[in-house]
Structure formats: structure tokens, C-alpha cells
Design a protein around this motif. Sequence first.
Motif, PDB file in Angstrom:
ATOM      1  N   GLN A   1     -61.955 -64.892 -31.890  1.00 19.54           N
ATOM      2  CA  GLN A   1     -61.918 -65.841 -33.054  1.00 19.54           C
ATOM      3  C   GLN A   1     -62.984 -65.066 -34.215  1.00 19.54           C
ATOM      4  O   GLN A   1     -64.021 -64.648 -33.657  1.00 19.54           O
ATOM      5  CB  GLN A   1     -62.379 -67.327 -33.008  1.00 19.54           C
ATOM      6  CG  GLN A   1     -62.374 -68.132 -34.169  1.00 19.54           C
ATOM      7  CD  GLN A   1     -62.664 -69.559 -33.971  1.00 19.54           C
ATOM      8  OE1 GLN A   1     -64.055 -69.764 -33.484  1.00 19.54           O
ATOM      9  NE2 GLN A   1     -61.703 -70.386 -33.925  1.00 19.54           N
TER      10      GLN A   1
ATOM     11  N   TYR B   1     -62.306 -67.918 -44.424  1.00 20.70           N
ATOM     12  CA  TYR B   1     -60.904 -68.111 -43.449  1.00 20.70           C
ATOM     13  C   TYR B   1     -61.232 -67.958 -41.950  1.00 20.70           C
ATOM     14  O   TYR B   1     -62.350 -67.065 -41.578  1.00 20.70           O
ATOM     15  CB  TYR B   1     -59.909 -67.040 -43.724  1.00 20.70           C
ATOM     16  CG  TYR B   1     -58.688 -67.103 -43.192  1.00 20.70           C
ATOM     17  CD1 TYR B   1     -57.595 -67.906 -43.744  1.00 20.70           C
ATOM     18  CD2 TYR B   1     -58.319 -66.101 -42.045  1.00 20.70           C
ATOM     19  CE1 TYR B   1     -56.389 -68.041 -42.978  1.00 20.70           C
ATOM     20  CE2 TYR B   1     -57.081 -66.192 -41.533  1.00 20.70           C
ATOM     21  CZ  TYR B   1     -56.086 -67.268 -42.104  1.00 20.70           C
ATOM     22  OH  TYR B   1     -54.971 -67.198 -41.499  1.00 20.70           O
TER      23      TYR B   1
ATOM     24  N   ALA C   1     -60.024 -67.131 -38.236  1.00 25.12           N
ATOM     25  CA  ALA C   1     -58.836 -66.568 -37.885  1.00 25.12           C
ATOM     26  C   ALA C   1     -58.834 -66.476 -36.431  1.00 25.12           C
ATOM     27  O   ALA C   1     -59.875 -66.140 -35.492  1.00 25.12           O
ATOM     28  CB  ALA C   1     -58.547 -65.003 -38.388  1.00 25.12           C
TER      29      ALA C   1
ATOM     30  N   LEU D   1     -52.331 -62.598 -34.665  1.00 22.51           N
ATOM     31  CA  LEU D   1     -53.031 -63.685 -35.225  1.00 22.51           C
ATOM     32  C   LEU D   1     -52.185 -64.891 -35.141  1.00 22.51           C
ATOM     33  O   LEU D   1     -50.765 -64.967 -35.168  1.00 22.51           O
ATOM     34  CB  LEU D   1     -53.028 -63.547 -36.627  1.00 22.51           C
ATOM     35  CG  LEU D   1     -53.942 -62.573 -37.243  1.00 22.51           C
ATOM     36  CD1 LEU D   1     -53.968 -62.421 -38.543  1.00 22.51           C
ATOM     37  CD2 LEU D   1     -55.448 -62.558 -36.560  1.00 22.51           C
TER      38      LEU D   1
ATOM     39  N   SER E   1     -55.353 -70.484 -36.849  1.00 24.29           N
ATOM     40  CA  SER E   1     -56.108 -69.825 -38.179  1.00 24.29           C
ATOM     41  C   SER E   1     -55.980 -70.825 -39.284  1.00 24.29           C
ATOM     42  O   SER E   1     -54.855 -71.346 -39.344  1.00 24.29           O
ATOM     43  CB  SER E   1     -55.197 -68.544 -38.365  1.00 24.29           C
ATOM     44  OG  SER E   1     -55.438 -67.513 -37.178  1.00 24.29           O
TER      45      SER E   1
ATOM     46  N   GLU F   1     -52.382 -65.359 -48.598  1.00 26.13           N
ATOM     47  CA  GLU F   1     -53.376 -65.107 -47.723  1.00 26.13           C
ATOM     48  C   GLU F   1     -53.156 -63.770 -46.808  1.00 26.13           C
ATOM     49  O   GLU F   1     -53.941 -63.521 -46.026  1.00 26.13           O
ATOM     50  CB  GLU F   1     -53.690 -66.288 -46.603  1.00 26.13           C
ATOM     51  CG  GLU F   1     -53.695 -67.896 -47.088  1.00 26.13           C
ATOM     52  CD  GLU F   1     -55.046 -67.997 -47.671  1.00 26.13           C
ATOM     53  OE1 GLU F   1     -56.026 -67.189 -47.701  1.00 26.13           O
ATOM     54  OE2 GLU F   1     -55.332 -68.818 -48.624  1.00 26.13           O
TER      55      GLU F   1
ATOM     56  N   ASN G   1     -55.667 -61.987 -43.896  1.00 17.45           N
ATOM     57  CA  ASN G   1     -54.885 -61.705 -42.798  1.00 17.45           C
ATOM     58  C   ASN G   1     -55.128 -60.394 -42.234  1.00 17.45           C
ATOM     59  O   ASN G   1     -55.333 -60.278 -40.941  1.00 17.45           O
ATOM     60  CB  ASN G   1     -53.566 -62.304 -42.761  1.00 17.45           C
ATOM     61  CG  ASN G   1     -53.357 -63.804 -42.746  1.00 17.45           C
ATOM     62  OD1 ASN G   1     -54.116 -64.597 -42.094  1.00 17.45           O
ATOM     63  ND2 ASN G   1     -52.075 -64.180 -43.259  1.00 17.45           N
TER      64      ASN G   1
ATOM     65  N   ALA H   1     -58.522 -59.859 -40.924  1.00 13.13           N
ATOM     66  CA  ALA H   1     -58.831 -60.547 -39.954  1.00 13.13           C
ATOM     67  C   ALA H   1     -58.411 -59.927 -38.559  1.00 13.13           C
ATOM     68  O   ALA H   1     -58.958 -59.693 -37.701  1.00 13.13           O
ATOM     69  CB  ALA H   1     -58.215 -62.026 -39.784  1.00 13.13           C
TER      70      ALA H   1
END
Length: 226
Positions: free
Chosen positions: A82, A105, A107, A148, A153, A177, A181, A184
Motif C-alpha cells: 500500500q 491517493y 493505492a 493495482l 485504491s 487518475e 495510478n 503508484a
Amino acid sequence: MADDTENRPSRERRRTGRSVRGWPLAAALLTLVLVLVLLGRFFHPPGLGDLFGTETKDRSGPAVLKSIQDMNRHEGAAGAYQVVVDLEKDARFLPDAIRGTRTLYVAGGSVSAYVDFSGLGENAVTVDEKRTTATLRLPHARLAQPFLDPERSYTVSKQRGLLDRLGDLFSDNPASEQAVNVLAAERIGDAAKESDLTTRAERNTTAMLQGLLRALGFERVTVTYG
């Protein structure tokens, strides 16, 4: 006939006058609707959410199987991660209230480590004459692409400047996003590289192969990586 000819211009003037007087009312109504939509879009005052509420309908078609590939690898380990992404984009010479975004954010995702068997040559496996000893030479374990998990998330907050908010009105993918993403996934991949996932994958693969070959009658099974 003369009377109808004389009265015709007066009737046309009355219709034209009513049409002209109706334009200000239509323009005022259009302006009011636009203001309400903008208020509901940006400020979300109580009551407007129900007035301009949206309904979600899933019209997606079924998944189509494109190809099937044989899995020639053993996934020996997987790690769950995470990461909190705080991504800010600023515009030069403009304040954040006018142009700029900042996204917080969270994730959640995973990375697996595997040993690839697809490229093994003839000399990868050596068996003695009595078929009691086997030696396997395998490549080192590798990391798969980060995955992901959308259920783990979510966006904590997203701040946007006025120009960015207006741009979302005309965008096919408003408030995308994608950037967070991608970032992340990179962060999760970096964390996996710093962990012992590949070492665990090799150890678990060795245990799996030793158990399999011993069940086939081999007394000694050696697995090396290189």
C-alpha cells in the motif's frame, strides 16, 4: 381584400414583437440552468445534487476471449503493498487557485515473483544413471508487473484550479487518475525490488520441485539458479 392587405402588416408586427420579447426570457432561463449546473458541479450546495442527479447504467458487453497462453512459469511468492501518492502539478506564473492540481491517493496492489521455465535448454536437468539424483539449473526469479487493486485504491482528496475545473466540463475523461495510478505502480514496483520476493520465490520453487521429484522416486534433488 383591401382590408386584409392593410391588416396583414399589423399582424406580422405583433408576431415579431412577441418573438423579440420572448428572447430575453429564454436567455434568462438558459443562464439560470447553466448557473445551477455549474453550482452543482463545483460547489455541491444542498438540494442541487438531487435536482441534477445522475443515473449509472452498465451497458458493457461480455468479455471476449482473445487468446490462451500456456503458463510456463512458477509463481513462488507474492507481496501486497500500500502506498500513499501525493501528486501536485503547478502552472508557471499562475496561482494554484487558477491553474493546478493536487491529488492525494491511496493505492493498494501486489507484485508476484516467478521462475521462468520456458527458456530451459536440454542441459537444464541432469539425471544420474540410477535415476536417484537430479540436478536442475534454473534462471533467477523475476518480478512481474505491479497489479493495482481497484477495491483497495481510492482518492482521498483532489484539489483543482478554476481552469482545470472548467476543462473537465469539456473533457472525455474528466479528473483522470491515470497519472497517480502510473506513479503508484512505480512506487509499488520499487518497494518489491527492495524486498526479498525473488529470494522467497526461488526458495519456494526449490521446495516445490524437490517435493515433486521425490514423489517420483528421486532421493536427492539439487536446484541451482544462475
